[in-house]
Design a protein around this motif. Structure first.
Motif, mmCIF file in Angstrom:
data_model
loop_
_atom_site.group_PDB
_atom_site.id
_atom_site.type_symbol
_atom_site.label_atom_id
_atom_site.label_comp_id
_atom_site.label_asym_id
_atom_site.label_seq_id
_atom_site.Cartn_x
_atom_site.Cartn_y
_atom_site.Cartn_z
ATOM 1 N N LEU A 45 0.826 -1.206 0.000
ATOM 2 C CA LEU A 45 0.000 0.000 0.000
ATOM 3 C C LEU A 45 0.862 1.258 0.000
ATOM 4 C CD1 LEU A 45 -2.971 0.811 0.010
ATOM 5 C CD2 LEU A 45 -2.930 0.723 2.507
ATOM 6 N N ARG A 46 1.939 1.220 0.750
ATOM 7 C CA ARG A 46 2.847 2.373 0.814
ATOM 8 C C ARG A 46 3.488 2.630 -0.550
ATOM 9 N NH1 ARG A 46 5.839 0.335 4.182
ATOM 10 N NH2 ARG A 46 7.746 -0.162 3.066
ATOM 11 N N ARG A 47 3.938 1.567 -1.207
ATOM 12 C CA ARG A 47 4.585 1.744 -2.510
ATOM 13 C C ARG A 47 3.585 2.175 -3.574
ATOM 14 N NH1 ARG A 47 8.015 -3.476 -3.722
ATOM 15 N NH2 ARG A 47 8.348 -2.329 -5.672
ATOM 16 N N ALA A 48 2.373 1.667 -3.495
ATOM 17 C CA ALA A 48 1.346 2.087 -4.451
ATOM 18 C C ALA A 48 1.090 3.586 -4.332
ATOM 19 C CB ALA A 48 0.061 1.306 -4.216
ATOM 20 N N ALA A 49 0.937 4.072 -3.118
ATOM 21 C CA ALA A 49 0.675 5.497 -2.910
ATOM 22 C C ALA A 49 1.832 6.355 -3.387
ATOM 23 C CB ALA A 49 0.398 5.763 -1.438
ATOM 24 N N GLY A 50 3.063 5.868 -3.191
ATOM 25 C CA GLY A 50 4.237 6.649 -3.541
ATOM 26 C C GLY A 50 4.473 6.801 -5.029
ATOM 27 N N THR A 51 3.757 6.018 -5.860
ATOM 28 C CA THR A 51 3.958 6.095 -7.309
ATOM 29 C C THR A 51 2.846 6.871 -8.016
ATOM 30 O OG1 THR A 51 2.750 4.036 -7.786
ATOM 31 C CG2 THR A 51 5.103 3.845 -7.264
ATOM 32 N N ILE A 52 1.910 7.414 -7.267
ATOM 33 C CA ILE A 52 0.763 8.097 -7.888
ATOM 34 C C ILE A 52 1.099 9.553 -8.178
ATOM 35 C CG2 ILE A 52 -1.618 8.869 -7.528
ATOM 36 C CD1 ILE A 52 -2.005 6.384 -5.758
ATOM 37 N N GLY A 53 1.036 9.919 -9.438
ATOM 38 C CA GLY A 53 1.189 11.311 -9.833
ATOM 39 C C GLY A 53 2.508 11.932 -9.399
ATOM 40 N N THR A 54 2.474 13.228 -9.212
ATOM 41 C CA THR A 54 3.632 13.988 -8.763
ATOM 42 C C THR A 54 3.540 14.234 -7.262
ATOM 43 O OG1 THR A 54 2.516 16.100 -9.105
ATOM 44 C CG2 THR A 54 3.701 15.163 -10.996
ATOM 45 N N GLY A 55 4.603 14.790 -6.705
ATOM 46 C CA GLY A 55 4.581 15.131 -5.290
ATOM 47 C C GLY A 55 3.456 16.096 -4.959
ATOM 48 N N ALA A 56 3.201 17.038 -5.863
ATOM 49 C CA ALA A 56 2.116 18.005 -5.633
ATOM 50 C C ALA A 56 0.769 17.301 -5.600
ATOM 51 C CB ALA A 56 2.135 19.074 -6.717
ATOM 52 N N VAL A 57 0.570 16.328 -6.489
ATOM 53 C CA VAL A 57 -0.680 15.576 -6.496
ATOM 54 C C VAL A 57 -0.835 14.793 -5.207
ATOM 55 C CG1 VAL A 57 -1.894 13.640 -7.583
ATOM 56 C CG2 VAL A 57 -0.889 15.434 -8.999
ATOM 57 N N ARG A 58 0.237 14.136 -4.766
ATOM 58 C CA ARG A 58 0.164 13.303 -3.551
ATOM 59 C C ARG A 58 -0.070 14.133 -2.298
ATOM 60 N NH1 ARG A 58 4.274 10.709 -6.497
ATOM 61 N NH2 ARG A 58 5.957 11.673 -5.293
ATOM 62 N N ARG A 59 0.262 15.404 -2.340
ATOM 63 C CA ARG A 59 0.001 16.273 -1.186
ATOM 64 C C ARG A 59 -1.434 16.784 -1.163
ATOM 65 N NH1 ARG A 59 5.339 17.779 -2.400
ATOM 66 N NH2 ARG A 59 4.674 19.523 -3.729
ATOM 67 N N THR A 60 -2.204 16.487 -2.192
ATOM 68 C CA THR A 60 -3.590 16.951 -2.286
ATOM 69 C C THR A 60 -4.590 15.806 -2.392
ATOM 70 O OG1 THR A 60 -2.803 18.925 -3.444
ATOM 71 C CG2 THR A 60 -5.154 18.484 -3.539
ATOM 72 N N ALA A 61 -4.258 14.777 -3.168
ATOM 73 C CA ALA A 61 -5.176 13.666 -3.430
ATOM 74 C C ALA A 61 -5.349 12.789 -2.195
ATOM 75 C CB ALA A 61 -4.661 12.830 -4.592
ATOM 76 N N THR A 62 -6.535 12.210 -2.059
ATOM 77 C CA THR A 62 -6.858 11.399 -0.894
ATOM 78 C C THR A 62 -7.052 9.931 -1.265
ATOM 79 O OG1 THR A 62 -9.251 11.700 -1.166
ATOM 80 C CG2 THR A 62 -8.068 13.342 0.179
ATOM 81 N N VAL A 63 -7.032 9.091 -0.254
ATOM 82 C CA VAL A 63 -7.263 7.657 -0.435
ATOM 83 C C VAL A 63 -8.634 7.412 -1.055
ATOM 84 C CG1 VAL A 63 -7.585 5.464 0.783
ATOM 85 C CG2 VAL A 63 -5.704 6.999 1.430
ATOM 86 N N GLY A 64 -9.658 8.029 -0.491
ATOM 87 C CA GLY A 64 -11.012 7.826 -0.982
ATOM 88 C C GLY A 64 -11.200 8.330 -2.397
ATOM 89 N N GLY A 65 -10.614 9.486 -2.694
ATOM 90 C CA GLY A 65 -10.730 10.034 -4.033
ATOM 91 C C GLY A 65 -10.085 9.139 -5.068
ATOM 92 N N ASN A 66 -8.951 8.516 -4.702
ATOM 93 C CA ASN A 66 -8.265 7.648 -5.649
ATOM 94 C C ASN A 66 -9.039 6.367 -5.913
ATOM 95 O OD1 ASN A 66 -6.120 5.246 -6.054
ATOM 96 N ND2 ASN A 66 -5.401 7.118 -7.049
ATOM 97 N N ILE A 67 -9.568 5.749 -4.873
ATOM 98 C CA ILE A 67 -10.244 4.465 -5.040
ATOM 99 C C ILE A 67 -11.635 4.637 -5.646
ATOM 100 C CG2 ILE A 67 -11.264 2.519 -3.765
ATOM 101 C CD1 ILE A 67 -8.868 2.584 -1.932
ATOM 102 N N VAL A 68 -12.355 5.654 -5.228
ATOM 103 C CA VAL A 68 -13.747 5.804 -5.675
ATOM 104 C C VAL A 68 -13.861 6.743 -6.869
ATOM 105 C CG1 VAL A 68 -16.081 6.450 -4.978
ATOM 106 C CG2 VAL A 68 -14.542 5.372 -3.324
ATOM 107 N N GLY A 69 -13.113 7.836 -6.865
ATOM 108 C CA GLY A 69 -13.315 8.849 -7.886
ATOM 109 C C GLY A 69 -12.465 8.711 -9.126
ATOM 110 N N SER A 70 -11.319 8.039 -9.031
ATOM 111 C CA SER A 70 -10.394 7.956 -10.143
ATOM 112 C C SER A 70 -10.729 6.794 -11.073
ATOM 113 C CB SER A 70 -8.965 7.782 -9.614
ATOM 114 O OG SER A 70 -8.070 7.466 -10.646
#
Length: 243
Positions: free
Chosen positions: A76-101
Motif C-alpha cells: 500500500l505504501r509503494r502504491a501510494a508513492g507512485t501516484i502522480g507527482t509530489g504536488a498531487v500526492r500532497r492533495t489527493a486522498t485515499v477515498g478520491g483515488n479508489i472511488v473517484g479515479s
C-alpha cells in the motif's frame, strides 16, 4: 459553493441528507466543476477523525497520499508513492483515488490485502467489500485489513498522458497449519483483476501457487503480463519467513 467540513459522523450524515456532494482532494473534480458548474454544497471529510486514521491495519479515506508511510503494509505504501507527482500526492486522498479515479492506483494494493471498506450513507455506516464501493461509488470512510506476512508492488514505467501502466500487487497471508494464501491483483489497462491461491510453504510452494493462478482469470492475460506476475509472485514468496 458552500464547503462543509463535518467533525462527526452525525454532521456528515446531515450534510449528505441536505445534498452535499462528497469531495476528496478535488484533484479530479475541480476541472469538471469549472466546466459544468459548481454544486451548491460540497463536503470534505478532512476534519472527520474516523476518516483520518493511519494505523498498521487501517487507513482513513481522507488521508492524503503523501501521508501514507511505513505504518501500513509495503504494498500500500509503494502504491501510494507512485501516484502522480509530489504536488498531487500532497492533495489527493485515499477515498478520491479508489472511488473517484478511473485509474484507481490504490485498488490493486487494497485488493491483495483483502481490505474491507467502511462506507457512510444517510442512514449511517456499514462495512462492505471493495467491489461494491467501486461499482456504486459509495462515500468511503476507510479501509481495514489483516497484516500480511509479506507483500510486493510493481508498476511499469509509463509516459505522462499515455495509457495506464501495468500494475501487479501481491500479498501473502498466513492461513494456519503451514498454509498460506497468496493474493494477486493486476491492473491491465483500466481493468483490475484480483485472484488468490492457497499453498503450503516448502520447496514446491512457488510452482504450486503459480499453477493454481494459471487456472484463474489471470491465466487469460497476455504472456508478457503473466511473465511479470510470475516474477512478482516468485519475489514475494522469497520474502516469507524461513524462505
Amino acid at each position: 459553493m458552500l464547503l462543509r467540513l463535518p467533525t462527526s459522523l452525525s454532521e456528515a450524515r446531515k450534510h449528505l441528507a441536505e445534498g452535499a456532494v462528497p469531495v476528496g482532494g478535488a484533484t479530479l473534480v475541480w476541472a469538471q466543476w469549472q466546466r459544468d458548474g459548481f454544486p451548491e454544497q460540497a463536503m470534505s471529510l478532512r476534519s472527520l477523525p474516523e476518516a483520518n486514521v493511519i494505523e498498521h491495519e487501517a487507513l482513513g479515506a481522507a488521508v492524503l497520499l503523501h501521508q501514507i508511510d511505513d505504518r501500513v503494509p509495503e504494498v500500500l505504501r509503494r502504491a501510494a508513492g507512485t501516484i502522480g507527482t509530489g504536488a498531487v500526492r500532497r492533495t489527493a486522498t485515499v477515498g478520491g483515488n479508489i472511488v473517484g479515479s478511473t485509474l484507481r492506483c490504490l485498488l490493486p494494493a487494497a485488493l491483495v490485502l483483502d481490505a474491507r471498506a467502511t462506507v457512510l450513507d444517510r442512514d449511517g455506516t456499514y462495512e462492505t467489500d471493495l467491489a461494491e464501493v467501486v461499482a456504486k461509488r459509495h462515500l468511503l470512510l476507510g479501509l481495514a485489513w489483516r497484516t500480511p506476512v509479506a507483500s510486493g508492488y510493481h508498476k511499469a514505467p509509463a509516459e505522462a498522458g499515455g495509457p495506464p501502466p501495468l500494475v501487479v500487487a501481491t500479498a501473502v497471508s498466513a492461513e494456519g497449519e503451514g498454509r498460506h494464501r497468496l493474493r494477486v491483483a493486476v491492473r491491465d489497462g483500466y481493468d483490475v483483476i484480483g485472484e488468490s491461491a492457497e499453498f503450503r510453504t516448502g520447496a514446491d510452494g512457488t510452482d504450486e501457487v503459480l499453477d493454481a493462478l494459471e487456472r484463474t482469470a489471470l491465466g487469460s492475460l497476455t504472456l508478457a503480463v503473466r511473465d511479470v506476475v510470475r516474477r512478482e509472485v516468485a519475489g514475494v514468496l522469497t520474502r516469507l519467513p524461513g524462505s
